[in-house]
Design an enzyme around this catalytic site. Structure first.
Site, PDB file in Angstrom:
ATOM      1  N   GLU A  25       0.830  -1.223   0.000  1.00 59.50           N
ATOM      2  CA  GLU A  25       0.000   0.000   0.000  1.00 59.50           C
ATOM      3  C   GLU A  25       0.859   1.266   0.000  1.00 59.50           C
ATOM      4  O   GLU A  25       2.047   1.227   0.336  1.00 59.50           O
ATOM      5  CB  GLU A  25      -0.955   0.009   1.194  1.00 59.50           C
ATOM      6  CG  GLU A  25      -0.266  -0.024   2.545  1.00 59.50           C
ATOM      7  CD  GLU A  25      -1.135   0.523   3.667  1.00 59.50           C
ATOM      8  OE1 GLU A  25      -1.595   1.674   3.559  1.00 59.50           O
ATOM      9  OE2 GLU A  25      -1.330  -0.195   4.661  1.00 59.50           O
ATOM     10  N   LYS A 160      -3.099  -1.800  15.754  1.00 59.58           N
ATOM     11  CA  LYS A 160      -2.651  -1.029  16.916  1.00 59.58           C
ATOM     12  C   LYS A 160      -3.805  -0.876  17.885  1.00 59.58           C
ATOM     13  O   LYS A 160      -4.960  -0.782  17.469  1.00 59.58           O
ATOM     14  CB  LYS A 160      -2.237   0.371  16.469  1.00 59.58           C
ATOM     15  CG  LYS A 160      -0.989   0.378  15.630  1.00 59.58           C
ATOM     16  CD  LYS A 160      -0.394   1.778  15.587  1.00 59.58           C
ATOM     17  CE  LYS A 160       0.872   1.779  14.781  1.00 59.58           C
ATOM     18  NZ  LYS A 160       0.664   2.166  13.389  1.00 59.58           N
TER      19      LYS A 160
HETATM   20  N1  PSU Z   1      -2.811   1.435  10.825  1.00 60.15           N
HETATM   21  C1  PSU Z   1      -1.471   1.458  10.933  1.00 60.15           C
HETATM   22  N2  PSU Z   1      -0.740   2.019   9.942  1.00 60.15           N
HETATM   23  C2  PSU Z   1      -1.322   2.563   8.821  1.00 60.15           C
HETATM   24  C3  PSU Z   1      -2.742   2.517   8.707  1.00 60.15           C
HETATM   25  C4  PSU Z   1      -3.450   1.952   9.724  1.00 60.15           C
HETATM   26  O1  PSU Z   1      -0.943   0.983  11.914  1.00 60.15           O
HETATM   27  O2  PSU Z   1      -0.621   3.083   7.949  1.00 60.15           O
HETATM   28  C5  PSU Z   1      -3.404   3.073   7.474  1.00 60.15           C
HETATM   29  C6  PSU Z   1      -3.684   1.945   6.465  1.00 60.15           C
HETATM   30  O3  PSU Z   1      -3.553   2.459   5.152  1.00 60.15           O
HETATM   31  C7  PSU Z   1      -5.138   1.611   6.745  1.00 60.15           C
HETATM   32  C8  PSU Z   1      -5.690   2.983   7.055  1.00 60.15           C
HETATM   33  O4  PSU Z   1      -5.802   1.004   5.662  1.00 60.15           O
HETATM   34  O5  PSU Z   1      -4.673   3.626   7.812  1.00 60.15           O
HETATM   35  C9  PSU Z   1      -6.997   2.921   7.809  1.00 60.15           C
HETATM   36  O6  PSU Z   1      -7.540   4.216   7.900  1.00 60.15           O
HETATM   37  P1  PSU Z   1      -9.019   4.394   8.495  1.00 60.15           P
HETATM   38  O7  PSU Z   1      -8.915   3.995   9.935  1.00 60.15           O
HETATM   39  O8  PSU Z   1      -9.321   5.847   8.319  1.00 60.15           O
HETATM   40  O9  PSU Z   1      -9.906   3.474   7.717  1.00 60.15           O
END
Ligand code: PSU
Ligand code: MN
Length: 306
Positions: A25, A160
């Site tokens: 990603e 996390k």
């Molecule tokens: N959690 C992490 N590192 C990240 C992300 C999440 O520990 O880089 C990023 C990933 O791209 C994940 C996104 O798909 O955040 C999720 O965002 P949201 O919670 O807004 O859906």
């Protein structure tokens, strides 16, 4: 092929010849780590995938085109622009393509584009999930819905504890997403190997992971699969240190009224600041660890398909 999709020639050749490919990603580059460590890490992750016998395909949206496979210059561009690049989730893709804009792909959009390109296995750091307090905010990552509908295996280091890990597992269960622990029965919590929650299945080898995914496809079941691979012991951080930083970051985000797509990047950046270089080093190591496992799994998957 989708008219908006550009597959890098090296990736296209590997797919055509039935050789292993691993998707990566770009939100982790633009929003997940500071420059220049983000670019260095993205390039090291690609190298780790090659060393383990697969071709890397970093995924992003550039000028309204869906890219499966980036050049080192494109990776540098994403790393340098950082948070100035829009974070692209499912709801953003049509608008970014219609307007010819750039987007950093999350787990959700990386899965969508990987699937369009014919890539089955994707390595990252952590996924989004059900946020703490979601019973009032309704903040649930689109990543969980994507895992429910798009046939890609996502290999991560768990999630996390900025998230409610228990509710995240409940949601995945409701949506029928298998959650596998690599050589463990305990859900890893990204920086630490321990979370206190159990996964559905323990799986011990890349061949077993490949067979699980292959069987899901043969059964015609829709949706993806989540593999949680614990951070290597030597880089695992003390749970108390990380939990204290996360609690403070969540408090600050509530005080400042952070919402929507900004929540996760805010929390990630704040936890990284509060825990300093140690958490960044751990973050880099766990992504490399996931990339190696994904490459080996993709190689096993190709054997089953041939
Ligand atoms: N959690 C992490 N590192 C990240 C992300 C999440 O520990 O880089 C990023 C990933 O791209 C994940 C996104 O798909 O955040 C999720 O965002 P949201 O919670 O807004 O859906
Ligand atoms: Mn959200």
């Amino acid at each position: 092929m989708n008219p908006y999709l550009d597959i890098h020639p090296e990736v296209a050749a590997a797919l055509k010849e039935g050789r292993p490919v691993v998707a990566l990603e770009s939100t982790i580059i633009s929003h997940g780590m500071p420059y220049p460590q983000n670019v260095e890490t993205a390039l090291r992750v690609e190298a780790a995938i090659r060393e383990n016998g697969a071709v890397p395909a970093t995924i992003a949206v550039i000028g309204g085109r869906l890219k499966a496979g980036l050049s080192p210059e494109e990776i540098e561009y994403f790393g340098k622009k950082g948070r100035a690049i829009a974070k692209a989730s499912r709801r953003d893709l049509a608008l970014l393509c219609a307007r010819g804009e750039d987007g950093a792909t999350t787990v959700t959009t990386t899965m969508i584009i990987a699937h369009m390109a014919g890539i089955q296995i994707f390595a990252t750091g952590g996924i989004g999930g059900v946020h703490r307090g979601a019973e009032t905010t309704m903040d649930i990552s689109a990543d969980l819905e994507e895992l429910a509908q798009t046939p890609v295996m996502v290999i991560c280091a768990g999630a996390k504890s900025i998230l409610d890990l228990g509710l995240t597992l409940e949601y995945l269960e409701t949506k029928g997403v298998p959650v596998l622990g690599y050589q463990t029965k305990e859900l890893p919590a990204f920086y630490t190997r321990q979370s206190g929650f159990s996964v559905d299945y323990r799986v011990d080898t890349p061949a077993e992971l490949a067979k699980a995914l292959y069987t899901q496809r043969q059964l015609g079941l829709k949706g993806g699969m989540l593999v949680t691979n614990p951070i290597p012991e030597e880089y695992s951080m003390p749970k108390e240190v990380i939990d204290a930083a996360i609690d403070q970051a969540i408090r600050e985000s509530r005080e400042q009224g952070v919402k929507g797509k900004e929540t996760t990047p805010f929390l990630l950046a704040r936890v990284a600041e509060l825990t300093g270089g140690e958490s960044l080093a751990s973050n880099i190591e766990l992504v490399l660890n996931n990339a190696r496992l994904a490459a080996r799994t993709a190689a096993e998957y190709c054997k089953l398909e041939s």
